[in-house]
Motif scaffolding. Sequence first.
Motif, PDB file in Angstrom:
ATOM      1  N   LYS A   1      -0.077   0.439  -5.202  1.00 26.89           N
ATOM      2  CA  LYS A   1      -1.050   0.671  -4.138  1.00 26.89           C
ATOM      3  C   LYS A   1      -2.496   0.491  -4.582  1.00 26.89           C
ATOM      4  CE  LYS A   1      -0.878   5.700  -4.416  1.00 26.89           C
ATOM      5  NZ  LYS A   1      -0.614   6.915  -3.654  1.00 26.89           N
ATOM      6  N   PHE A   2      -2.754   0.518  -5.884  1.00 28.72           N
ATOM      7  CA  PHE A   2      -4.130   0.303  -6.349  1.00 28.72           C
ATOM      8  C   PHE A   2      -4.387  -1.147  -6.770  1.00 28.72           C
ATOM      9  CE2 PHE A   2      -3.697   4.942  -7.457  1.00 28.72           C
ATOM     10  CZ  PHE A   2      -4.459   5.356  -6.384  1.00 28.72           C
ATOM     11  N   THR A   3      -3.371  -1.993  -6.605  1.00 29.13           N
ATOM     12  CA  THR A   3      -3.523  -3.387  -7.035  1.00 29.13           C
ATOM     13  C   THR A   3      -4.563  -4.102  -6.171  1.00 29.13           C
ATOM     14  OG1 THR A   3      -1.186  -3.330  -7.533  1.00 29.13           O
ATOM     15  CG2 THR A   3      -2.236  -5.487  -7.575  1.00 29.13           C
ATOM     16  N   PRO A   4      -5.544  -4.742  -6.804  1.00 28.57           N
ATOM     17  CA  PRO A   4      -6.512  -5.507  -6.009  1.00 28.57           C
ATOM     18  C   PRO A   4      -5.815  -6.637  -5.240  1.00 28.57           C
ATOM     19  CG  PRO A   4      -7.164  -5.394  -8.333  1.00 28.57           C
ATOM     20  CD  PRO A   4      -5.799  -4.827  -8.232  1.00 28.57           C
ATOM     21  N   ILE A   5      -6.285  -6.858  -4.025  1.00 25.14           N
ATOM     22  CA  ILE A   5      -5.660  -7.891  -3.190  1.00 25.14           C
ATOM     23  C   ILE A   5      -6.737  -8.841  -2.680  1.00 25.14           C
ATOM     24  CG2 ILE A   5      -4.366  -8.333  -1.068  1.00 25.14           C
ATOM     25  CD1 ILE A   5      -3.152  -5.535  -1.395  1.00 25.14           C
TER      26      ILE A   5
ATOM     27  N   LYS B   1       0.817  -1.209   0.000  1.00 25.30           N
ATOM     28  CA  LYS B   1       0.000   0.000   0.000  1.00 25.30           C
ATOM     29  C   LYS B   1       0.855   1.266   0.000  1.00 25.30           C
ATOM     30  CE  LYS B   1      -4.171  -1.703  -0.045  1.00 25.30           C
ATOM     31  NZ  LYS B   1      -5.060  -1.429  -1.172  1.00 25.30           N
TER      32      LYS B   1
END
Lengths: 122, 723
Positions: free
Chosen positions: A75-79, A69
């Motif tokens: 930081k915008f990567t879906p997890i 994050k």
Amino acid sequence: MSKNILIVDDSMSLRQVVSIALTGAGYNVIEAGDGNEALTKLNGDKIHLIVSDVNMPGMDGITFVSHVKQDANYKFTPIIMLTTESQQEMIQKGKELGVKAWLVKPFKPEQMLDAVSKLILP
Amino acid sequence: MSDRAKNTFLMESRELLDNMETALLNLESDPEDKDIINDMFRSAHTIKGTAGIFGFDDVEAYTHVLENLMEALRARQVKVTPDLIALLLSAKDYLGLLVEEAVLETTIDDDHRQQGEYVLGELTSYLEDTDFASAEPPKPAETKQETKIETTEMVEWKLELHFKEEVFRNGLDPRSFFHYLAKLGEIKKIEIETSRMPRLEMADPEVCYLSFLVILKSKSATRAEIERVFEFVKEDCEIVMVPPVTHIWDYVKGIEKLPAEIYELSDALLSNGNLSLEEMMELIEDKKVEKTHTIPEAKIATQKIKEEKENNPTKIRKAVGLNQLKVDADKLDVLINLVGELVIAGATTNLMAQNSGDSKLLESISSMSRLVEEIRDSALRLRMVQIGETFSRFQRVVRDLSRELNKDIELTLSGGETELDKTMIEKIGDPLMHLVRNAIDHGIEQEDERIKIGKSSKGSLKLNAFHDSGSIVIQVIDDGKGLDRDKIFQRAVKRGLLDPNQEWTDSEIYRMIFEPGFSTAEKITNLSGRGVGMDVVKKNIESLRGTVDIDTNKGTGTIINIRLPLTLAIIDGFLVEVGESTYVIPLDMVVECIELSELEFGATVHNNYINLRGKVLPFLKLGDLFGSPPKEGARENIVVVQTGGQAAGLVVDNLLGEFQTVIKPLGKVFENLKGVSGSTILGSGEVAVILDVPGLVHKAVHEHGAVSVGRGDHSAGLSSTLH
């Protein structure tokens, strides 16, 4: 171009099962055994989705996500986080970090595919 | 599911179970250590989680109980006792069988199964009075059976989605949810509502200002199905669902069927405007009305968990496996093979460069050779594994055996960090196991006997490993009664293995225990004493190009030294020429080289032994042995080799010097050929045979013995006996 999915779990066989399912669905899978190794995979290349276990030796999933994050590239990567029902306080911490997709172990490979297709476009 | 993944699961589970065993044994001596319990918990946890994904229900169910018990231990609701440890060890063993059953489709025999079930029952009874007495492991969430309202017509759902500002930051993309939603039916329309959007120059690109209105046309979609589409985003999005008109009547019917009080309550709430009809329906459908009763309890429970956590902050986990990488052993084998080929190709290039005499070429070749050598060493190091893990397996063996035999034995491990080639680690386990069992069964005396002869009541067994000049030494040391020289001698004479009229050194006599079928044990136990085994131990170690020798003192103990080469793939060799052929002697066994002609004139050469600085040195003429006539005009040399405490000379025609030797195994046809242990390819492309030095030394010493008692000269017939 197939989408890149990073899977972080200390169980190699779990990674293999998930990887077989995801590769079969046309995704490109990158594997890491714990948070430390996973961080080395965040080398600037596009990663479309991260699947991470919570409980791992070395660096745990929550610490790993807090690093993700803070990384401008990711930081915008879906997890998607993998957890068990007994880890409520971990889930709480993860949610505070902004992880919204949780999958409870044990899950079926189809459930993983389902979760992935909710989070990223094909 | 693929076999590869299943096999990985098997391998991984074995590793985790081994960890669990080590942890259990450590826990016995340190029952308060939270880290150990956490480690065990994690092992069980991982096995359970993965087994569930594979659908190995038996493994999952069994591990579930184990995991619960570990949790109870962690919460200090169950105490660590020796009985519990023993129980957990058996449970761990049975779990290993279950994993094998699941993956390899073996069947567990009834005895083991009963034992396993018994252990499970016992563990469950430990859990009875704790908070962890839950019976069934959670199953993978099944799709709930819903009463679907079957309509033949397409109906329209109206969905209002007000995404919150942080939705992008949480890695959620509204578009992907819409895409997924299309699986439920046809998306007729998406309207974007931008009233929250500020002026473009004021807008933060990381913030979501959008709301959507979606019309979904579907035959069978239910509210729950639609909600599931948005489950990940439900905290970051306000969703209002307006069901198709036809559905409203179903809900109204549903409300009428509700118990009278709720009906009245809902009626009241609706009539005074506290709830809209839609919200009311939502409440009833989700049975939230009923759930409100349980909320206070749930809150208290969460509060309790929180407090507990604050009182016991989890320790910072040790950084295990930092910067480590697991690599498939096959990949390493491929690498080592390639490096081997590179070494051979390098030697060829080197040879050609030397023939050409080009000095610049020679210079660049020499720096390349150095690099190849470094690559070789680093590649070989990749395959090195610490022996500690193999050692620690013996904790359990020693513990179990000493209990069984009613002996008190302490196992000390040292040198666990010593590294050894992976293949050797795999193959050394069995011989070590045999030696350890022997030491416990025959070596270390019963407690009363020990006290009688003034030893401490506790027996001591040590496993030690260290590097020694290019090889690895593994020692099994016990402080037991040692070997009985006289008994072994008598037995050997009786069996015709030794000549009673001759002088034998201690080591020669002790070595007799490695002869097949040799045993001096008066009684046979189920552990050892049947006279099988020690010869197998020796054979196994020799197949790894190693040697084994014994150092023992009657009454005070035995040390067994196993000496192994560092690697099985590439060695430093010493190249010699005999007749037209070239041979390789492993360099670490070469002691010195002597020119034979000098010695000849000194009249110290006898039939097949020489006097080397006052010591008898038996030797073999390799030319005779391999039936190759000596080269014209060659000055013979003796290469003195040493192995297992014995030295011998090998007579060769020419010394060619050091050579990096890539070991190529000999084919099956040559398997039983004595005197050679492998082959290699020289720079010229020719094949050279690697000599089996222990075999040759044994041969030379044997011949020497025969000569010294006057049985005549055997050297002429050697080639026939060796082939």
